[in-house]
Design an enzyme around this catalytic site. Structure first.
Site, PDB file in Angstrom:
ATOM      1  N   GLU A 165      57.717   5.937   2.988  1.00 20.25           N
ATOM      2  CA  GLU A 165      57.997   6.476   4.479  1.00 20.25           C
ATOM      3  C   GLU A 165      59.383   6.779   4.703  1.00 20.25           C
ATOM      4  O   GLU A 165      60.195   5.957   4.176  1.00 20.25           O
ATOM      5  CB  GLU A 165      57.164   5.525   5.452  1.00 20.25           C
ATOM      6  CG  GLU A 165      57.192   5.841   7.075  1.00 20.25           C
ATOM      7  CD  GLU A 165      56.344   5.132   7.840  1.00 20.25           C
ATOM      8  OE1 GLU A 165      55.660   3.958   7.393  1.00 20.25           O
ATOM      9  OE2 GLU A 165      56.143   5.632   8.844  1.00 20.25           O
TER      10      GLU A 165
ATOM     11  N   ASN B  21      47.304   9.680  10.073  1.00 17.78           N
ATOM     12  CA  ASN B  21      47.464   8.229   9.727  1.00 17.78           C
ATOM     13  C   ASN B  21      47.364   7.639  10.725  1.00 17.78           C
ATOM     14  O   ASN B  21      47.596   7.591  11.986  1.00 17.78           O
ATOM     15  CB  ASN B  21      48.909   7.993   9.126  1.00 17.78           C
ATOM     16  CG  ASN B  21      49.344   6.614   9.067  1.00 17.78           C
ATOM     17  OD1 ASN B  21      48.947   5.884   8.180  1.00 17.78           O
ATOM     18  ND2 ASN B  21      50.108   6.329  10.172  1.00 17.78           N
ATOM     19  N   GLU B  22      46.481   6.431  10.691  1.00 20.00           N
ATOM     20  CA  GLU B  22      46.353   5.450  11.772  1.00 20.00           C
ATOM     21  C   GLU B  22      45.884   6.513  13.059  1.00 20.00           C
ATOM     22  O   GLU B  22      46.513   5.791  14.246  1.00 20.00           O
ATOM     23  CB  GLU B  22      47.174   4.394  11.909  1.00 20.00           C
ATOM     24  CG  GLU B  22      47.375   3.338  10.498  1.00 20.00           C
ATOM     25  CD  GLU B  22      48.255   2.313  10.904  1.00 20.00           C
ATOM     26  OE1 GLU B  22      48.757   2.347  11.733  1.00 20.00           O
ATOM     27  OE2 GLU B  22      48.171   1.528   9.819  1.00 20.00           O
TER      28      GLU B  22
ATOM     29  N   TYR C 190      47.254  -5.469   6.068  1.00 22.91           N
ATOM     30  CA  TYR C 190      48.302  -6.191   5.622  1.00 22.91           C
ATOM     31  C   TYR C 190      48.158  -7.395   5.681  1.00 22.91           C
ATOM     32  O   TYR C 190      47.275  -8.128   6.483  1.00 22.91           O
ATOM     33  CB  TYR C 190      49.788  -5.790   6.793  1.00 22.91           C
ATOM     34  CG  TYR C 190      50.317  -4.280   6.459  1.00 22.91           C
ATOM     35  CD1 TYR C 190      51.126  -4.112   5.458  1.00 22.91           C
ATOM     36  CD2 TYR C 190      49.844  -3.243   7.470  1.00 22.91           C
ATOM     37  CE1 TYR C 190      51.832  -2.844   5.309  1.00 22.91           C
ATOM     38  CE2 TYR C 190      50.319  -2.142   7.009  1.00 22.91           C
ATOM     39  CZ  TYR C 190      51.304  -2.157   6.085  1.00 22.91           C
ATOM     40  OH  TYR C 190      51.703  -0.705   5.855  1.00 22.91           O
TER      41      TYR C 190
ATOM     42  N   GLU D 275      47.461   1.438   2.614  1.00 24.13           N
ATOM     43  CA  GLU D 275      48.432   0.513   3.089  1.00 24.13           C
ATOM     44  C   GLU D 275      48.270  -0.938   2.945  1.00 24.13           C
ATOM     45  O   GLU D 275      47.293  -1.239   3.554  1.00 24.13           O
ATOM     46  CB  GLU D 275      49.153   1.033   4.654  1.00 24.13           C
ATOM     47  CG  GLU D 275      49.825   2.298   4.623  1.00 24.13           C
ATOM     48  CD  GLU D 275      50.301   2.540   6.056  1.00 24.13           C
ATOM     49  OE1 GLU D 275      50.625   1.327   6.885  1.00 24.13           O
ATOM     50  OE2 GLU D 275      50.457   3.552   6.584  1.00 24.13           O
TER      51      GLU D 275
ATOM     52  N   GLN E 176      55.834  -1.323   0.942  1.00 18.97           N
ATOM     53  CA  GLN E 176      56.248   0.271   0.659  1.00 18.97           C
ATOM     54  C   GLN E 176      57.147   0.196  -0.715  1.00 18.97           C
ATOM     55  O   GLN E 176      57.150  -0.889  -1.260  1.00 18.97           O
ATOM     56  CB  GLN E 176      57.127   1.070   1.735  1.00 18.97           C
ATOM     57  CG  GLN E 176      56.072   0.661   2.800  1.00 18.97           C
ATOM     58  CD  GLN E 176      56.691   1.963   4.020  1.00 18.97           C
ATOM     59  OE1 GLN E 176      57.656   2.750   3.651  1.00 18.97           O
ATOM     60  NE2 GLN E 176      56.211   1.910   5.155  1.00 18.97           N
TER      61      GLN E 176
HETATM   62  O1  AHR Z   1      54.162   0.636   6.705  1.00 18.79           O
HETATM   63  C1  AHR Z   1      54.705   0.537   8.088  1.00 18.79           C
HETATM   64  C2  AHR Z   1      53.651   0.988   9.114  1.00 18.79           C
HETATM   65  O2  AHR Z   1      52.449   0.058   9.115  1.00 18.79           O
HETATM   66  C3  AHR Z   1      53.104   2.483   8.972  1.00 18.79           C
HETATM   67  O3  AHR Z   1      54.005   3.513   9.320  1.00 18.79           O
HETATM   68  C4  AHR Z   1      51.899   2.536   9.640  1.00 18.79           C
HETATM   69  O4  AHR Z   1      50.836   3.327   9.139  1.00 18.79           O
HETATM   70  C5  AHR Z   1      51.547   1.091   9.551  1.00 18.79           C
HETATM   71  O5  AHR Z   1      51.114   0.554  10.794  1.00 18.79           O
END
Ligand code: AHR
Length: 539
Positions: A62, A207-208, A288, A343, A392
């Site tokens: 990103e 995205n989201e 995450y 992600e 990432q």
């Molecule tokens: O990876 C960081 C961020 O986490 C991304 O931009 C977003 O899609 C997520 O919330």
């Protein structure tokens, strides 16, 4: 941004029974000894499972902090060795990983990205409000990304702007990239140095969108999905059908509470009732390992308590996938739509002294173990999880690579990914074992995790992780369906759970050779505490 994320923190505080495809035995007594114990594995090669799609080893780059600028792009005039502005050391390191796809330009950044600002001469500087409010020079744009993907031997996964863009803008981006006809956009692409159409293999539609991508309800997102799926076309003649066809990925869930199960349900229900004029091939999922928002666990300078808590949290990935797969099964029993975990990874507190908007963190042995556990989860769900992208790639979150000006270091996560390369497109082979337990404080985890697979050449690969940071494990694997002759591989461990590689000491956490003994149909090897091991079996 972090505040926004905090509002979807329910899932990360989740507690639940660990569900693994292995049996957990009753808690072993806490031993004040480091003596190795024995674990029996049984691998039956005659019962192959699904293909472990190489795309589960995908990565995410990103426009965030030093992920792209400095991490990938230094510009053609840099004294750092580069090819057309892209750093050569990073390209060489990534080529070795056989990165199957790279998701770009975001993330939250994608829903504010306007591709026209990143092509041609004289690029205007814009802002990056999501990530530190810094200047976005736009020097790394469409052509530079496609060149990067080409240099590392990967495929493009573009995330188009649904939040603040328009269907026309996204449709024109794809026409610019992919048409072979002499349209105005194709001529512009040629004038910018690329007459031939590009290949765009994966398209993310937003995205989201439930959060940083525009705070949409499922219904509102679905109305956009129908439009973007219909009009954002790939015109590359080589991608109209067959194995190179562009796959479209819709925004999916970000956790496992009712908000997310309802989201998955809504998208999959709409997909089941779709008409000829729109379709998707994948549903994205973001998860995450953070334990609680805002991220507060340190990425280095921690002990066994934080090690065990983070691993417990990461193992929730299995339940999350099972939850959403079950909903998908309801509408798509043939598993046509892939679950795309685009992600995932550990999200810790920003490293002291860094811009908190740049999401800088160190990467330790714990992250290599965490990566292996997640890759194992994806492999066990290979029939549904056919793509994933670690967050990432460079200098951001759970990165493969860290850079500082001309210096570059490979992280423990990089080495775990490197050891797992043989699993790309290999066929899953079931492994049954008694994982035993590892307990620290109020956290009890399986002591062992393992997957096996057979590659295209028929070679058997076994990946075994010993989560226990104090005790070795002697693994005795019984193999059915092949006659093993020899076995050897690599193991990754380090003195401490928080051992890291630095620019000054880059080889603290690196794989070392390991040999296994063969007795008849049994393979035996000793796993060091807190280690990831990958073995290949000669037959
Ligand atoms: O990876 C960081 C961020 O986490 C991304 O931009 C977003 O899609 C997520 O919330």
């Amino acid at each position: 941004m972090l505040h926004t994320l905090a509002r979807r923190s329910g899932p990360v505080a989740r507690r639940g029974r660990l569900v693994l495809s292995v049996a957990l035995v009753a808690a072993a007594p806490t031993l004040a000894t480091t003596a190795a114990e024995t674990a029996a594995l049984s691998i039956d090669v005659s019962k192959p499972g699904a293909k472990i799609d190489r795309n589960i080893f995908g990565q995410f780059a990103e426009h965030l902090g030093h992920g792209v600028y400095e991490g990938i792009w230094v510009g053609p005039d840099s004294t750092i060795p580069n090819t057309r502005g892209i750093r050569d050391d990073v390209v060489a390191a990534l080529r070795a990983l056989k990165v199957p796809n790279v998701r770009w330009p975001g993330g939250c950044f994608a829903d504010e990205y306007h591709w026209r600002k990143g092509i041609g001469a004289g690029r205007a500087a814009t802002l990056n409000p999501n990530w530190g409010g810094v200047i976005e020079p736009n020097s790394f744009g469409t052509h530079e990304f496609m060149d990067f993907v080409d240099q590392i031997g990967s495929e493009a996964y573009l995330s188009v702007n649904v939040g603040s863009g328009t269907p026309q803008e996204a449709a024109e981006w794809l026409e610019y990239l992919t048409t072979s006809q002499p349209t105005a956009l194709a001529k512009e692409r040629a004038a910018n140095g690329h007459p031939a159409p590009y290949s765009v293999r994966y398209l993310g539609i937003g995205n989201e969108s439930w959060d940083c991508g525009g705070n949409m309800t499922p219904d509102y997102y679905l109305s956009q999905l129908g439009i973007y799926s219909r009009f954002v076309r790939n015109f590359n003649p080589a991608q109209q059908q067959g194995p190179h066809r562009m796959l479209k990925i819709a925004v999916g869930p970000g956790g496992d509470g009712p908000r997310w199960t309802e989201w998955t349900n809504a998208i999959m229900k709409a997909w089941q009732g779709r008409s000829w004029s729109w379709d998707i091939d994948g549903l994205s999922m973001h998860s995450y390992t953070v334990v609680k928002w805002p991220p507060s666990y340190k990425s280095v300078g921690f002990g066994e308590t934080e090690y065990s808590q983070i691993l417990k949290s990461t193992l929730e990935m299995d339940r999350l996938i099972a939850t959403h797969s079950a909903i998908m099964d309801k509408y798509d029993p043939q598993k046509k739509v892939a679950l795309v975990v685009d992600e995932w990874g550990a999200w810790y507190a920003p490293s002291p002294g860094t811009n908190p908007g740049f999401l800088v963190q160190q990467n330790s042995l714990r992250d290599a173990v965490l990566a292996a556990l997640n890759l194992n989860v994806f492999a066990r769900h290979a029939d549904r999880v056919r793509m994933a992208n670690i967050a990432q790639m460079i200098n951001v979150l759970q990165a493969m690579i860290l850079t500082d000006k001309e210096k570059m270091v490979l992280t423990p996560t990089y080495h775990a990914f490197s050891m797992y390369v043989p699993f790309q497109d290999a066929t899953f082979v079931p492994v049954s074992f008694d994982a035993g337990t590892y307990t620290h404080g109020d956290v009890t985890l399986p002591r062992l995790d393992a997957i096996a697979a057979r590659d295209a050449a028929g070679r058997l690969w076994l990946a075994v992780t010993n989560l226990d940071p104090n005790r070795s494990v002697v693994v005795e694997a019984t193999l059915a369906g092949i006659t093993p002759k020899a076995a050897a591989g690599e193991t990754l461990t380090a003195p401490r759970v928080d051992s890291v590689n630095t620019f000054e000491a880059p080889n603290t956490v690196v794989p070392k050779p390991i040999a296994a003994k063969i007795h008849g149909a049994t393979l035996a090897l000793t796993l060091e505490p807190k280690s990831v091991t990958v073995i290949s079996v000669e037959q």
